[in-house]
Design an enzyme around this catalytic site. Structure first.
Site, mmCIF file in Angstrom:
data_model
loop_
_atom_site.group_PDB
_atom_site.id
_atom_site.type_symbol
_atom_site.label_atom_id
_atom_site.label_comp_id
_atom_site.label_asym_id
_atom_site.label_seq_id
_atom_site.Cartn_x
_atom_site.Cartn_y
_atom_site.Cartn_z
ATOM 1 N N ASP A 65 -3.163 -7.856 -1.956
ATOM 2 C CA ASP A 65 -1.858 -7.212 -2.218
ATOM 3 C C ASP A 65 -2.222 -5.944 -0.413
ATOM 4 O O ASP A 65 -0.980 -5.512 -0.091
ATOM 5 C CB ASP A 65 -1.055 -6.197 -3.591
ATOM 6 C CG ASP A 65 -1.431 -7.705 -4.479
ATOM 7 O OD1 ASP A 65 -0.916 -9.030 -4.246
ATOM 8 O OD2 ASP A 65 -1.113 -7.116 -5.644
ATOM 9 N N CYS A 66 -2.486 -4.847 -0.773
ATOM 10 C CA CYS A 66 -2.260 -3.610 -0.038
ATOM 11 C C CYS A 66 -2.924 -3.869 1.150
ATOM 12 O O CYS A 66 -2.932 -3.265 2.293
ATOM 13 C CB CYS A 66 -3.278 -2.615 -0.676
ATOM 14 S SG CYS A 66 -4.505 -2.585 -1.263
ATOM 15 N N TYR A 67 -4.039 -5.380 1.762
ATOM 16 C CA TYR A 67 -4.702 -5.367 2.684
ATOM 17 C C TYR A 67 -4.820 -7.041 3.308
ATOM 18 O O TYR A 67 -5.763 -7.664 2.641
ATOM 19 C CB TYR A 67 -6.375 -5.329 2.377
ATOM 20 C CG TYR A 67 -6.326 -3.378 2.338
ATOM 21 C CD1 TYR A 67 -5.654 -2.691 4.289
ATOM 22 C CD2 TYR A 67 -6.507 -3.043 1.802
ATOM 23 C CE1 TYR A 67 -6.520 -1.483 4.181
ATOM 24 C CE2 TYR A 67 -6.748 -1.109 1.862
ATOM 25 C CZ TYR A 67 -6.530 -0.379 2.894
ATOM 26 O OH TYR A 67 -7.030 0.465 2.822
#
Lengths: 139, 392
Positions: B136-138
């Site tokens: 989700d973040c990368y």
């Protein structure tokens, strides 16, 4: 009179017209040279090459080259094709103890590498030994 | 007795007397150790040779969108990405997956981690490729970009084991040629290879690690670096001769330095036929002349340094059994030929003495000009200190 004996590695390249010539026999019989075939190949078109070392009197060696050229065989002296690239060399010396003819050697005491192409017999051991590919065979 | 601070004060004032580990030998013979210790402030050492256990940490700026690079390749050579999102470690001996290795024996190993490190330092463009599974973040899963060292955010060499104090000397007692990390060794003791700068080598000039410790300021690959830690396999209590010189490998250093300062003349990727790739590294270490003993140690000569002659043939070193067949000193080794068991055998170095001299000279100039000061170790290495130090 002492005769100047030499030993040279050469590549002979020949066309289909001369592939039938008994070249090695000629070198022995006419020029009293001792040939030692290192590698040879004739392709389906009957073009080919022989990589061989020739040992004998310098005069005879020179005369044999002339004769081979008259027959339409191109002669390449391998030693002249071994190149030492000073700008790539790290001056380590890994090539020097494997070089059979001392063509690559160390100048002491500064421990600098030098290459004497006249002494080179083109055995190519230095190409295997050099860690930075500073010696090449350019055909 | 001189302190680090006094020596650094002189360096800053441009008054420091600096000589190389080669020059100090003649000076001490001429004026004596006592007088030489009074006059000389720093002795510089140098070495340039193949040092496996080398590598580099790299951080690429974050991509847009962001990516946690799981698998990383630099010019097709895999780098270890299991550190963080855009950090990786590139090892000197890593090979690209397409290399046939020794399936065409002996393999020629034309390209690998060491070459990529050299190319980066030389300012050449290399291809960065990365793959990821996406989070989700990368979210980014794949990335490819040509980069140079300038495009890399941080890059530093961090080598777990460099600068061996002394090292095995290799020959081959077997009946066939062997292709080793000590070079091509011809059968029946056809040649002998060694790999040390001998009297110029850093840890041979400070054999008890009195000044070379954690935090020592050094020349690394043409830039400035530091001793970070004792190197892996550091073995300070190995047997020594009467001068304190270890009779085998003994000490090692883990070193660190900024790649962006380095010069590709002093750090080179290497191909060892039949073995693999590695890195030639140039290291220079200044020895502060704190007292007469320090000066005495720096006067070590090639003839004072013995190294074990080992059989690297198939029945020797590879088996893991003892393989030492003799002992030779560096004066004999450097002469180009030794007499061993009644046989004249040609010798050759794998480390460059001319480069070692150049490194010691360069470091000398840096110190004389005031741009490079000594770093006092914040802690000595294990086994560091005096000759009567004890093993824990």
């Amino acid at each position: 009179m002492t005769k100047n004996m030499i030993s040279k590695n050469v590549i002979l390249r020949f066309s289909p017209e001369v592939v039938g010539e008994p070249i090695v026999y000629l070198l022995v019989k006419e020029f009293d040279l001792v040939p030692n075939i290192i590698k040879a190949s004739v392709n389906p078109d009957k073009q080919g090459y022989i990589l061989l070392s020739l040992t004998g009197e310098e005069e005879n060696y020179k005369a044999s080259l002339k004769r081979l050229e008259e027959l339409g065989i191109s002669v390449q002296c391998l030693m002249e094709r071994i190149k030492w690239h000073e700008e790539i060399c790290t001056q380590c010396g890994a090539c020097t103890a494997v070089c059979p003819s001392l063509a690559l050697s160390i100048r002491r005491p500064e421990m600098a590498i030098r290459f004497d192409s006249d002494k080179c017999v083109a055995c190519q051991m230095c190409i295997q030994a050099c860690p930075v590919n500073a010696v090449t065979l350019d055909l | 007795m001189k302190s680090y601070e006094e020596i650094n004060e002189k360096i800053r004032a441009g008054r420091a007397v600096v000589v190389t580990a080669e020059e100090v030998i003649a000076i001490a013979k001429d004026i004596g150790v006592k007088e030489a210790a009074r006059k000389i402030d720093v002795v510089t050492t140098g070495t340039f040779g193949i040092m496996c256990s080398s590598g580099a940490f790299l951080n690429f700026w974050h991509t847009k969108p962001k990516m946690k690079m799981q698998r990383v390749w630099l010019d097709d050579v895999p780098a270890y990405g299991g550190i963080a999102a855009v950090d990786c470690y590139l090892g000197a001996t890593e090979l690209p997956s397409y290399d046939p290795c020794n399936s065409h024996y002996p393999g020629s190993f034309r390209h690998g981690g060491g070459h990529v490190i050299e190319d980066l330092i030389a300012g050449k463009e290399i291809k960065l490729r990365a793959e990821a599974y996406g989070t989700d973040c990368y979210p980014l899963r794949s990335y490819e970009q040509n980069i140079t060292l300038k495009d890399v955010r941080e890059a530093f060499i961090f080598s777990p084991r460099n600068c061996y104090q002394n090292y095995n000397v290799a020959t081959n007692c077997g009946a066939e040629t062997v292709y080793t990390y000590m070079g091509v060794l011809k059968p029946h003791m056809g040649n002998i290879h060694y790999s040390s700068a001998g009297q110029l080598s850093p840890l041979l000039n400070d054999p008890y690690y009195r000044s070379i410790g954690i935090g020592t300021h050094i020349f690394l690959g043409g830039g400035e670096g530091f001793v970070a830690w004792p190197g892996t396999q550091h073995a300070p209590f190995d047997p020594r001769n009467e001068r304190g010189i270890p009779l085998g490998g003994a000490g090692t250093l883990a070193v660190i330095g900024d790649m962006k300062q380095m010069d590709a003349r002093f750090i080179r990727g290497v191909s060892l036929t039949g073995y693999g790739v590695s890195l030639m590294v140039g290291i220079g270490i200044p020895i502060p002349i704190l007292d007469e003993d320090m000066l005495y140690y720096t006067t070590v000569e090639d003839a004072d340094i013995q190294a074990p002659l080992c059989d690297y043939g198939k029945e020797g070193y590879p088996t893991g059994e003892p393989c030492v067949i003799g002992s030779l000193n560096y004066a004999e080794l450097k002469s180009g030929e030794v007499d061993f068991q009644g046989k004249k055998i040609r010798t050759a170095p794998l480390s460059s003495y001319t480069k070692a001299v150049e490194i010691a000279e360069t470091l000398k100039q840096w110190i004389v000009s005031g741009r490079f000061q000594l770093g006092q170790p914040s802690q000595l290495l294990p086994g560091g200190g005096s000759p009567d130090r004890k093993e824990d």
